[in-house]
Write an enzyme that holds these catalytic residues in place. Structure first.
Site, mmCIF file in Angstrom:
data_model
loop_
_atom_site.group_PDB
_atom_site.id
_atom_site.type_symbol
_atom_site.label_atom_id
_atom_site.label_comp_id
_atom_site.label_asym_id
_atom_site.label_seq_id
_atom_site.Cartn_x
_atom_site.Cartn_y
_atom_site.Cartn_z
ATOM 1 N N ASP A 7 40.188 -65.137 29.056
ATOM 2 C CA ASP A 7 39.623 -64.971 30.398
ATOM 3 C C ASP A 7 39.607 -66.305 31.147
ATOM 4 O OD1 ASP A 7 37.510 -65.559 28.360
ATOM 5 O OD2 ASP A 7 36.190 -65.624 30.102
ATOM 6 N N HIS B 247 38.003 -70.266 30.839
ATOM 7 C CA HIS B 247 37.593 -70.203 29.436
ATOM 8 C C HIS B 247 38.825 -70.344 28.532
ATOM 9 C CE1 HIS B 247 34.731 -68.020 26.366
ATOM 10 N NE2 HIS B 247 34.910 -69.290 26.088
ATOM 11 N N GLU C 21 30.606 -66.519 35.268
ATOM 12 C CA GLU C 21 31.298 -65.283 34.929
ATOM 13 C C GLU C 21 31.665 -64.543 36.209
ATOM 14 O OE1 GLU C 21 32.077 -64.143 31.930
ATOM 15 O OE2 GLU C 21 30.717 -65.139 30.513
HETATM 16 ZN ZN LIG Z 1 34.666 -66.299 28.761
#
Ligand SMILES: [Zn+2]
Length: 200
Positions: A174, A164, A128
């Site tokens: 994202d 993603h 992330e």
């Molecule tokens: Zn994601």
């Protein structure tokens, strides 16, 4: 210039269990074993910010620890019950936090597939980036992501780095159009061999 900037950077390394050094460790309960014998061949890049578009708070860490307060923000009420995680988070300043050892399965991709192969969580690492789809990611984040990708490649047969949105198209957006894939590719390209001194 600060001492930190002048100090030689420690090499980022992934140990046999998939723990990155140096990375702050904040173990998430949202993890389980990968299917036996599964090679780690995919790196999935995500973007996240909580509340969306706001950077710097502790809510991402709370979410991955199942401690997000649903009353703290209207958006949190919609996600507080999720049990999710990623292996890593790279904050805006490039700080690296690890939630799940790479040898284990983190719960980041959800319903997903890559090149016809479903369940990307089984065979991927989830990273992330603290950010939003339409806000440029920081130079420090690209630099850390590239370091991490190189370290992961030394440990695992990573064949592809994707977003993603690539493994869950139509469902996830994202890391978004703000993510500069060319920049990451340049940073992760194999280093050119150093030119050797001429023979004596
Ligand atoms: Zn994601």
């Amino acid at each position: 210039m600060s001492d930190a900037a002048e100090r030689p950077r420690r090499r980022l390394a992934i140990d046999a269990g998939g723990i990155a050094t140096p990375a702050r460790q904040l173990p998430s309960p949202n993890r389980d074993a990968r299917p036996p014998g599964t090679a780690i061949t995919l790196l999935v890049v995500h973007g996240i910010s909580l509340p969306p578009g706001e950077f710097g708070g502790g809510a991402i860490l709370d979410l991955f620890a199942n401690r997000l307060d649903p009353a703290a923000d209207p958006y949190y009420a919609t996600i507080a019950a999720l049990t999710v995680s990623a292996h890593f988070l790279i904050r805006r300043d490039g700080a690296l936090i690890q939630f799940v050892p790479c040898a284990e399965r983190a719960w980041h991709a959800g319903a997903s597939s890559w090149q016809g192969r479903p369940r990307c969580n089984d065979y991927s690492i989830g990273v992330e980036l603290e950010g939003a789809d339409d806000v440029p990611y920081t130079a420090a984040q690209y630099a850390m992501l590239a370091r991490l990708a190189r370290a992961l490649r030394r440990r695992y047969p990573i064949a592809d780095i994707v977003g993603h949105s690539d493994v869950a198209p139509g469902r996830k957006t994202d890391p978004g159009p703000a993510f500069d894939w060319d920049r990451l590719r340049r940073l992760t390209a194999p280093a050119r061999p150093r030119s050797r001194p001429p023979p004596p």
